[in-house]
Design a protein around this motif. Structure first.
Motif, PDB file in Angstrom:
ATOM      1  N   PRO A  73      80.015  -3.379  39.919  1.00 52.35           N
ATOM      2  CA  PRO A  73      79.426  -4.413  39.078  1.00 52.35           C
ATOM      3  C   PRO A  73      80.441  -4.933  38.071  1.00 52.35           C
ATOM      4  CG  PRO A  73      78.700  -2.273  38.314  1.00 52.35           C
ATOM      5  CD  PRO A  73      79.529  -2.045  39.552  1.00 52.35           C
ATOM      6  N   LYS A  74      80.299  -6.168  37.705  1.00 51.03           N
ATOM      7  CA  LYS A  74      81.251  -6.830  36.820  1.00 51.03           C
ATOM      8  C   LYS A  74      80.900  -6.513  35.366  1.00 51.03           C
ATOM      9  CE  LYS A  74      82.366 -10.522  40.003  1.00 51.03           C
ATOM     10  NZ  LYS A  74      83.229  -9.673  40.741  1.00 51.03           N
ATOM     11  N   LEU A  75      81.425  -5.410  34.906  1.00 53.00           N
ATOM     12  CA  LEU A  75      81.112  -4.927  33.567  1.00 53.00           C
ATOM     13  C   LEU A  75      82.168  -5.344  32.565  1.00 53.00           C
ATOM     14  CD1 LEU A  75      80.043  -1.280  34.422  1.00 53.00           C
ATOM     15  CD2 LEU A  75      78.582  -3.250  34.076  1.00 53.00           C
ATOM     16  N   ILE A  76      81.730  -5.736  31.399  1.00 55.91           N
ATOM     17  CA  ILE A  76      82.644  -5.993  30.303  1.00 55.91           C
ATOM     18  C   ILE A  76      82.709  -4.759  29.416  1.00 55.91           C
ATOM     19  CG2 ILE A  76      82.995  -7.359  28.214  1.00 55.91           C
ATOM     20  CD1 ILE A  76      81.844  -9.720  29.764  1.00 55.91           C
ATOM     21  N   LEU A  77      81.573  -4.122  29.218  1.00 55.92           N
ATOM     22  CA  LEU A  77      81.541  -2.889  28.433  1.00 55.92           C
ATOM     23  C   LEU A  77      81.869  -1.734  29.380  1.00 55.92           C
ATOM     24  CD1 LEU A  77      80.970  -1.720  25.613  1.00 55.92           C
ATOM     25  CD2 LEU A  77      78.631  -1.342  26.364  1.00 55.92           C
ATOM     26  N   THR A  78      83.142  -1.582  29.655  1.00 54.26           N
ATOM     27  CA  THR A  78      83.601  -0.525  30.555  1.00 54.26           C
ATOM     28  C   THR A  78      83.568   0.806  29.814  1.00 54.26           C
ATOM     29  OG1 THR A  78      85.889  -0.838  29.874  1.00 54.26           O
ATOM     30  CG2 THR A  78      85.122  -2.135  31.768  1.00 54.26           C
ATOM     31  N   PRO A  79      83.662   1.911  30.531  1.00 63.20           N
ATOM     32  CA  PRO A  79      83.697   3.212  29.842  1.00 63.20           C
ATOM     33  C   PRO A  79      84.836   3.310  28.823  1.00 63.20           C
ATOM     34  CG  PRO A  79      83.271   3.536  32.167  1.00 63.20           C
ATOM     35  CD  PRO A  79      83.571   2.074  31.985  1.00 63.20           C
ATOM     36  N   GLU A  80      85.972   2.705  29.118  1.00 62.50           N
ATOM     37  CA  GLU A  80      87.104   2.725  28.183  1.00 62.50           C
ATOM     38  C   GLU A  80      86.781   1.950  26.903  1.00 62.50           C
ATOM     39  OE1 GLU A  80      91.380   0.587  28.004  1.00 62.50           O
ATOM     40  OE2 GLU A  80      90.968   1.698  29.855  1.00 62.50           O
ATOM     41  N   VAL A  81      86.184   0.770  27.051  1.00 61.38           N
ATOM     42  CA  VAL A  81      85.808  -0.038  25.885  1.00 61.38           C
ATOM     43  C   VAL A  81      84.724   0.672  25.087  1.00 61.38           C
ATOM     44  CG1 VAL A  81      84.759  -2.219  25.154  1.00 61.38           C
ATOM     45  CG2 VAL A  81      86.476  -2.212  26.973  1.00 61.38           C
ATOM     46  N   GLU A  82      83.768   1.271  25.783  1.00 59.80           N
ATOM     47  CA  GLU A  82      82.687   1.996  25.111  1.00 59.80           C
ATOM     48  C   GLU A  82      83.238   3.179  24.319  1.00 59.80           C
ATOM     49  OE1 GLU A  82      78.447   4.165  26.193  1.00 59.80           O
ATOM     50  OE2 GLU A  82      79.579   3.165  27.756  1.00 59.80           O
ATOM     51  N   LYS A  83      84.176   3.909  24.903  1.00 58.28           N
ATOM     52  CA  LYS A  83      84.791   5.055  24.221  1.00 58.28           C
ATOM     53  C   LYS A  83      85.526   4.580  22.964  1.00 58.28           C
ATOM     54  CE  LYS A  83      88.048   8.822  25.023  1.00 58.28           C
ATOM     55  NZ  LYS A  83      88.998   9.416  25.966  1.00 58.28           N
ATOM     56  N   ASN A  84      86.276   3.486  23.080  1.00 60.86           N
ATOM     57  CA  ASN A  84      86.996   2.930  21.942  1.00 60.86           C
ATOM     58  C   ASN A  84      86.027   2.473  20.855  1.00 60.86           C
ATOM     59  OD1 ASN A  84      89.149   1.948  20.397  1.00 60.86           O
ATOM     60  ND2 ASN A  84      89.006  -0.067  21.338  1.00 60.86           N
ATOM     61  N   LEU A  85      84.929   1.847  21.263  1.00 60.76           N
ATOM     62  CA  LEU A  85      83.929   1.381  20.311  1.00 60.76           C
ATOM     63  C   LEU A  85      83.299   2.554  19.557  1.00 60.76           C
ATOM     64  CD1 LEU A  85      82.340  -0.994  19.166  1.00 60.76           C
ATOM     65  CD2 LEU A  85      80.784  -0.790  21.098  1.00 60.76           C
ATOM     66  N   LYS A  86      82.956   3.614  20.266  1.00 63.99           N
ATOM     67  CA  LYS A  86      82.381   4.801  19.614  1.00 63.99           C
ATOM     68  C   LYS A  86      83.368   5.415  18.626  1.00 63.99           C
ATOM     69  CE  LYS A  86      79.111   6.050  23.213  1.00 63.99           C
ATOM     70  NZ  LYS A  86      78.710   7.043  24.225  1.00 63.99           N
ATOM     71  N   PHE A  87      84.647   5.437  18.993  1.00 60.29           N
ATOM     72  CA  PHE A  87      85.675   5.960  18.091  1.00 60.29           C
ATOM     73  C   PHE A  87      85.762   5.108  16.828  1.00 60.29           C
ATOM     74  CE2 PHE A  87      90.110   5.908  16.622  1.00 60.29           C
ATOM     75  CZ  PHE A  87      90.248   7.247  16.261  1.00 60.29           C
ATOM     76  N   LYS A  88      85.757   3.796  16.992  1.00 59.67           N
ATOM     77  CA  LYS A  88      85.846   2.893  15.844  1.00 59.67           C
ATOM     78  C   LYS A  88      84.628   3.029  14.940  1.00 59.67           C
ATOM     79  CE  LYS A  88      89.669   0.847  17.035  1.00 59.67           C
ATOM     80  NZ  LYS A  88      90.910   1.032  16.330  1.00 59.67           N
ATOM     81  N   ILE A  89      83.458   3.255  15.519  1.00 58.69           N
ATOM     82  CA  ILE A  89      82.243   3.428  14.720  1.00 58.69           C
ATOM     83  C   ILE A  89      82.353   4.675  13.849  1.00 58.69           C
ATOM     84  CG2 ILE A  89      79.775   3.982  14.865  1.00 58.69           C
ATOM     85  CD1 ILE A  89      79.652   2.038  17.247  1.00 58.69           C
ATOM     86  N   LYS A  90      83.005   5.711  14.370  1.00 58.50           N
ATOM     87  CA  LYS A  90      83.160   6.950  13.604  1.00 58.50           C
ATOM     88  C   LYS A  90      84.248   6.853  12.539  1.00 58.50           C
ATOM     89  CE  LYS A  90      81.622  10.016  17.284  1.00 58.50           C
ATOM     90  NZ  LYS A  90      82.027  11.032  18.246  1.00 58.50           N
ATOM     91  N   THR A  91      85.277   6.044  12.771  1.00 60.42           N
ATOM     92  CA  THR A  91      86.450   6.075  11.896  1.00 60.42           C
ATOM     93  C   THR A  91      86.615   4.862  10.988  1.00 60.42           C
ATOM     94  OG1 THR A  91      87.823   5.119  13.647  1.00 60.42           O
ATOM     95  CG2 THR A  91      87.728   7.523  13.518  1.00 60.42           C
ATOM     96  N   ASP A  92      86.067   3.729  11.342  1.00 64.87           N
ATOM     97  CA  ASP A  92      86.295   2.501  10.579  1.00 64.87           C
ATOM     98  C   ASP A  92      85.064   2.165   9.736  1.00 64.87           C
ATOM     99  OD1 ASP A  92      86.644  -0.113   9.665  1.00 64.87           O
ATOM    100  OD2 ASP A  92      87.830  -0.665  11.422  1.00 64.87           O
ATOM    101  N   PRO A  93      85.199   2.118   8.408  1.00 63.65           N
ATOM    102  CA  PRO A  93      84.030   1.853   7.554  1.00 63.65           C
ATOM    103  C   PRO A  93      83.388   0.491   7.787  1.00 63.65           C
ATOM    104  CG  PRO A  93      85.994   2.337   6.212  1.00 63.65           C
ATOM    105  CD  PRO A  93      86.409   2.371   7.638  1.00 63.65           C
ATOM    106  N   LEU A  94      84.184  -0.523   8.078  1.00 59.23           N
ATOM    107  CA  LEU A  94      83.627  -1.852   8.322  1.00 59.23           C
ATOM    108  C   LEU A  94      82.796  -1.866   9.598  1.00 59.23           C
ATOM    109  CD1 LEU A  94      83.434  -4.800   7.462  1.00 59.23           C
ATOM    110  CD2 LEU A  94      85.502  -5.240   8.792  1.00 59.23           C
ATOM    111  N   VAL A  95      83.301  -1.242  10.639  1.00 60.19           N
ATOM    112  CA  VAL A  95      82.570  -1.169  11.902  1.00 60.19           C
ATOM    113  C   VAL A  95      81.315  -0.314  11.731  1.00 60.19           C
ATOM    114  CG1 VAL A  95      82.717  -0.476  14.325  1.00 60.19           C
ATOM    115  CG2 VAL A  95      84.685  -1.541  13.222  1.00 60.19           C
ATOM    116  N   GLN A  96      81.413   0.746  10.940  1.00 61.90           N
ATOM    117  CA  GLN A  96      80.243   1.582  10.659  1.00 61.90           C
ATOM    118  C   GLN A  96      79.136   0.769   9.999  1.00 61.90           C
ATOM    119  OE1 GLN A  96      81.667   4.762   8.206  1.00 61.90           O
ATOM    120  NE2 GLN A  96      82.561   5.894   9.924  1.00 61.90           N
TER     121      GLN A  96
END
Length: 124
Positions: A53-76
């Motif tokens: 399937p033509k995914l934009i939210l790939t597992p790699e992007v999802e992993k990066n997004l979860k990391f940013k949510i934990k570490t970046d106050p603006l993204v949080q």
């Protein structure tokens, strides 16, 4: 239906791009920053996976997004806003998509709700 999918993909891409661009620096700026929006039809077609399937939210992007949510106050803060929106959506009445002439008057609201609920579901 094509526009609905396009909007949903734009929401996901804009969230992932905003996460990556805002996480590069959270120091205060006194000048107004203007960002170019890289989300175009060409950008989506060139970055879309060639396989199904033509995914934009790939597992790699999802992993990066979860990391940013934990570490970046603006993204949080932005993600907490999305979580609050998701809770409000769950507590509101369902949208009934009744056709009026040739259009669905509540279709935009349905797409907005779908985008918020789906990203919060995937992350949580």
């Amino acid at each position: 239906m094509k526009n609905t999918h396009h909007l949903f993909f734009c929401i996901l891409i804009s969230l992932s791009i905003s996460v990556s661009s805002f996480s590069q620096g959270t120091e205060k700026h006194t000048e107004k920053t203007v960002l170019d929006n890289p989300i175009t039809e060409f950008y989506i077609k060139s970055h879309l996976s060639k396989q199904s399937p033509k995914l934009i939210l790939t597992p790699e992007v999802e992993k990066n997004l979860k990391f940013k949510i934990k570490t970046d106050p603006l993204v949080q803060k932005y993600y907490k806003f999305l979580q609050a929106q998701a809770l409000q959506i769950v507590d509101t009445a369902l949208i009934k998509l009744d056709l009026e002439g040739f259009r669905f008057p509540d279709a935009r609201e349905a797409v907005r709700r779908l985008g918020i609920l789906s990203i919060v579901y995937r992350i949580d």
